[in-house]
Design a protein around this motif. Structure first.
Motif, mmCIF file in Angstrom:
data_model
loop_
_atom_site.group_PDB
_atom_site.id
_atom_site.type_symbol
_atom_site.label_atom_id
_atom_site.label_comp_id
_atom_site.label_asym_id
_atom_site.label_seq_id
_atom_site.Cartn_x
_atom_site.Cartn_y
_atom_site.Cartn_z
ATOM 1 N N PHE A 98 8.128 -2.738 -14.127
ATOM 2 C CA PHE A 98 7.220 -3.830 -13.458
ATOM 3 C C PHE A 98 5.482 -3.061 -13.151
ATOM 4 N N GLN A 99 6.419 -3.283 -11.670
ATOM 5 C CA GLN A 99 5.824 -2.314 -10.331
ATOM 6 C C GLN A 99 4.925 -0.700 -10.625
ATOM 7 N N PHE A 100 5.302 -0.327 -11.638
ATOM 8 C CA PHE A 100 5.648 1.526 -11.702
ATOM 9 C C PHE A 100 4.488 1.521 -12.594
ATOM 10 N N ASN A 101 4.448 0.393 -13.343
ATOM 11 C CA ASN A 101 3.327 0.658 -14.854
ATOM 12 C C ASN A 101 2.281 -0.046 -13.901
ATOM 13 N N ILE A 102 1.632 -1.138 -13.109
ATOM 14 C CA ILE A 102 0.355 -1.688 -12.465
ATOM 15 C C ILE A 102 0.569 -0.567 -11.925
ATOM 16 N N ILE A 103 1.312 0.225 -10.700
ATOM 17 C CA ILE A 103 0.933 1.643 -10.299
ATOM 18 C C ILE A 103 -0.040 2.826 -10.929
ATOM 19 N N LEU A 104 0.408 2.772 -12.042
ATOM 20 C CA LEU A 104 0.217 3.510 -12.933
ATOM 21 C C LEU A 104 -1.559 3.919 -13.433
ATOM 22 N N ALA A 105 -1.327 1.785 -13.893
ATOM 23 C CA ALA A 105 -3.076 1.291 -14.863
ATOM 24 C C ALA A 105 -4.304 1.381 -13.006
ATOM 25 N N VAL A 106 -3.693 0.931 -11.963
ATOM 26 C CA VAL A 106 -4.618 0.786 -10.975
ATOM 27 C C VAL A 106 -5.150 2.216 -11.039
ATOM 28 N N ARG A 138 0.963 -1.045 -0.235
ATOM 29 C CA ARG A 138 0.180 0.363 0.230
ATOM 30 C C ARG A 138 1.373 1.475 0.167
ATOM 31 N N GLU A 139 2.392 0.815 0.560
ATOM 32 C CA GLU A 139 3.152 2.536 0.792
ATOM 33 C C GLU A 139 3.650 2.570 -1.060
ATOM 34 N N ASP A 140 3.595 1.950 -1.158
ATOM 35 C CA ASP A 140 3.789 1.477 -3.031
ATOM 36 C C ASP A 140 3.621 2.654 -3.586
ATOM 37 N N PHE A 141 1.839 2.233 -3.349
ATOM 38 C CA PHE A 141 0.353 3.438 -4.031
ATOM 39 C C PHE A 141 0.769 4.091 -3.656
ATOM 40 N N ALA A 142 0.594 5.007 -2.448
ATOM 41 C CA ALA A 142 0.172 5.927 -1.527
ATOM 42 C C ALA A 142 2.106 6.777 -2.203
ATOM 43 N N CYS A 143 2.778 6.525 -1.742
ATOM 44 C CA CYS A 143 4.005 7.286 -2.595
ATOM 45 C C CYS A 143 4.395 7.549 -3.796
ATOM 46 N N GLU A 203 12.576 6.816 -14.138
ATOM 47 C CA GLU A 203 12.964 6.321 -12.512
ATOM 48 C C GLU A 203 13.550 8.039 -12.164
ATOM 49 N N ARG A 204 12.855 9.137 -12.661
ATOM 50 C CA ARG A 204 12.556 10.326 -11.969
ATOM 51 C C ARG A 204 11.939 10.274 -10.662
ATOM 52 N N PHE A 205 10.741 9.436 -10.610
ATOM 53 C CA PHE A 205 10.693 9.116 -9.076
ATOM 54 C C PHE A 205 11.283 8.505 -8.383
ATOM 55 N N ASN A 206 12.024 7.479 -8.670
ATOM 56 C CA ASN A 206 13.602 6.388 -7.639
ATOM 57 C C ASN A 206 14.302 7.789 -7.443
ATOM 58 N N ARG A 207 15.065 8.863 -8.250
ATOM 59 C CA ARG A 207 15.687 9.519 -7.981
ATOM 60 C C ARG A 207 15.866 10.817 -6.263
ATOM 61 N N GLN A 208 13.988 11.499 -7.139
ATOM 62 C CA GLN A 208 13.542 11.806 -6.334
ATOM 63 C C GLN A 208 12.818 11.869 -4.330
ATOM 64 N N THR A 209 12.264 10.435 -5.072
ATOM 65 C CA THR A 209 11.147 9.952 -3.521
ATOM 66 C C THR A 209 12.953 9.176 -2.975
ATOM 67 N N LYS A 210 14.110 8.889 -3.427
ATOM 68 C CA LYS A 210 14.720 7.389 -3.334
ATOM 69 C C LYS A 210 13.965 5.911 -2.982
ATOM 70 N N GLY A 211 13.449 6.167 -4.375
ATOM 71 C CA GLY A 211 12.660 4.502 -3.993
ATOM 72 C C GLY A 211 13.610 3.747 -5.053
#
Length: 608
Positions: A542-550, A500-505, A529-537
């Motif tokens: 795959f995970q990022f695409n799933i979150i966006l699709a949901v 859930r924290e991944d979706f919220a972040c 890449e920009r998300f991981n760099r700015q959030t230190k994620g």
């Protein structure tokens, strides 16, 4: 198709010269319909542009229109007749495609490596076209073929085509007591048979094939005349080749082998996107190539592989620019290239996710258990990796290793490279390159292969612990299926896990950049890449695409796409929704829980 040697060669050469100089009216108009300049006419233009249109008249109805076109001196009549022949040829192509598709659907469920011949019948196939289809089936399955269609009065008429080394006329002679009449030669024939004798024809033809077709005759052969390099390929060489015209039976166009070239880029062309135009890097030079009927090879070209290729040399004229062009006959990927594993695994990272979407997440009829269920498969037994390697070394019948897991694939490829096996193997995504198969060893990642191709192999190996591979292509496999206990462990399933924290972040980050006006066109990968760099994620593609699709399904955001880039527009005041309201999220959660019961996906009730 007569031998283009001796008197035939003289007649054909002088005929081409005459057409170039002053074609008769009907030929000139037909060339215009085929978009061929008569001044640069070659035997290839006749074989693939003019002859099919002339022949279409007789195949579809009557040859009278072709005869009238060749003899008319009236421009209006010539244009009308040429239009009819061109239309008849297009109709012939459509019927041919239908018959070919139907024939393949009849062949593939029953074909195996012991089958020597193919005989098919249908009451509604076009008698004038089954010969063309039979030739294409011979090319695909490398077996002699007889296609039969109903002729009336309890009779069937048939077209027969053969492979090199098998005299199909002699085969028919051995069955003359059950055939009403027949005629032909070593490579092609025709026959008429009564309906009640078709079963005997099938049985007798297969028995004759088993006694006259050896194992090695079924292995596709690729022959070439010369090995060439950049210094050999020139317009001078092309001009010299033209002196060998006309090409055809007994005077084939020279085939060249080009070694250690790189596929630098490609694009699909043609009305059905079934041809591939290639950019080929050979040392310090770039060449253009065209590879006909190879559209299903695109997955294997994405890694920009090092290849050996067979080609004929052609000249391409477009918009006033003249270039030399490779007409590709066959491509073999070189797995001994130093960068091969790195290239293959780099592309595989994204291909796995694309395949996962295509086969499962966007296919709501699929069952996640089909990815790992081997209970329906007839296993021969289990082997350790060393035993499997020994079997590969000893077998001459062709073996196939199927892998669906990226980590395991990397380990297997690395091991094979270390012990010098990899360089003699074929490699492919979903399937091997066209023409690969019987008699060779291959490794296929994310297999999506027809049963006829799979059944050409003596042994097939799957890897224990490979939990993300669709095994449906192995249902009904007729030879030996083994499981390799490799000992390799995969961490890949953990890379699919989301909390859930991944979706919220991700949502909070998108909201933040949206409020600052930073939402812009970019690729998904660059955005990740920009998300991981700015959030230190540490989210992956795959995970990022799933979150966006949901989020898109729940109306939290909208994604506008072009060919390369996307623009993500966030809905800043969405209704509160539960993750479980997303069909995609539920499907994804169920899939993971079925694959690995140790993975627990926390289904939070609300994302705001």
């Amino acid at each position: 198709i007569v031998p283009l040697s001796g008197d035939n060669r003289i007649l054909a050469a002088l005929g081409l010269k005459q057409i170039k100089r002053k074609p008769r009216l009907g030929i000139k108009v037909l060339l215009q319909f085929a978009k061929i300049d008569h001044k640069n006419l070659t035997s290839q233009h006749i074989g693939f542009g003019i002859a099919p249109r002339l022949n279409a008249a007789g195949r579809m109805d009557s040859a009278k229109d072709a005869f009238r076109l060749l003899t008319t001196e009236d421009m209006g009549i010539a244009k009308e007749l040429a239009y009819r022949l061109d239309s008849a040829n297009r109709e012939r192509q459509a019927i041919e495609a239908r018959i070919l598709k139907e024939a393949k659907s009849l062949i593939e469920p029953s074909l195996d490596r012991d089958t020597r011949t193919i005989v098919l019948k249908s009451s509604n196939w076009h008698a004038g076209i089954i010969g063309i289809v039979a030739s294409k089936l011979v090319d695909k399955y490398n077996r002699p073929v007889i296609l039969l269609t109903q002729a009336g009065n309890g009779l069937y008429t048939g077209s027969c085509r053969s492979i090199e080394g098998f005299n199909i006329y002699e085969a028919l002679c051995s069955m003359k007591d059950i055939i009403k009449n027949f005629g032909g030669h070593e490579q092609a024939a025709g026959l008429t048979i009564e309906r009640e004798n078709i079963k005997a024809l099938i049985d007798n033809f297969e028995a004759y094939g088993k006694s006259h077709i050896k194992e090695d005759m079924l292995i596709q052969e690729y022959k070439y005349d010369l090995i060439v390099d950049n210094s050999d390929i020139s317009f001078e060489l092309y001009d010299e080749l033209q002196r060998l015209e006309p090409f055809g039976e007994d005077n084939q166009m020279p085939v060249f082998l080009v070694k250690k070239a790189y596929i630098d880029g490609y694009r699909a062309v043609g009305k059905r996107q079934n041809h591939i135009q290639l950019s080929i890097a050979l040392k310090e030079r770039m060449w253009e190539g065209i590879w006909f009927n190879s559209g299903n090879s695109r997955d294997n070209l994405d890694i920009k592989p090092c290849v050996d290729l067979l080609m004929t040399l052609d000249k391409n004229e477009w918009n006033g620019l003249t270039k030399l062009q490779f007409n590709i006959r066959h491509i073999k990927m070189r797995t001994d290239d130093d960068m091969f594993i790195k290239r293959a695994m780099g592309v595989f990272y994204h291909k796995f996710f694309d395949d996962f979407y295509r086969r499962f997440l966007y296919n709501k009829e699929s069952d996640s258990k089909s990815y790992i269920d081997i209970s329906k498969l007839g296993l021969k037994g289990k082997l350790n990796l060393d035993e499997a390697i020994n079997m590969l070394n000893l077998s001459t019948g062709g073996n196939l290793i199927l892998v669906g897991d990226r980590d395991i694939a990397y380990s297997i490829l690395t091991k094979f490279a270390q012990i010098d096996i990899l360089k003699s193997m074929e490699f492919g995504y979903r399937a091997l390159m066209p023409g690969s198969g019987r008699g060779t060893d291959g490794l296929v990642i994310l297999p999506d292969m027809s049963s006829s191709i799979v059944n050409e192999y003596e042994n097939i190996f799957i890897i224990s612990g490979d939990q993300v591979m669709d095994l449906s292509c192995l249902i009904g496999f007729k030879n030996k299926l083994w499981v390799i206990e490799s000992g390799y462990k995969s961490e890949f399933l953990k890379q699919l896990y989301l909390t859930r924290e991944d979706f919220a972040c991700v949502y909070l980050w998108l909201k933040k950049i949206g409020q600052k006006g930073r939402s812009s066109w970019d690729s998904i990968l660059a955005t990740l890449e920009r998300f991981n760099r700015q959030t230190k994620g540490q989210l992956n593609y795959f995970q990022f695409n799933i979150i966006l699709a949901v989020f898109q399904e729940l109306n939290f955001l909208d994604i506008t796409r072009t060919f390369r880039d996307v623009k993500i527009s966030l809905n800043l005041k969405p209704d509160s929704r539960e993750l479980d309201e997303s069909i995609l999220y539920c499907h994804y959660s169920t899939w993971l829980s079925n694959i690995d019961s140790d993975i627990y996906l926390d289904k939070h009730k609300e994302v705001k």
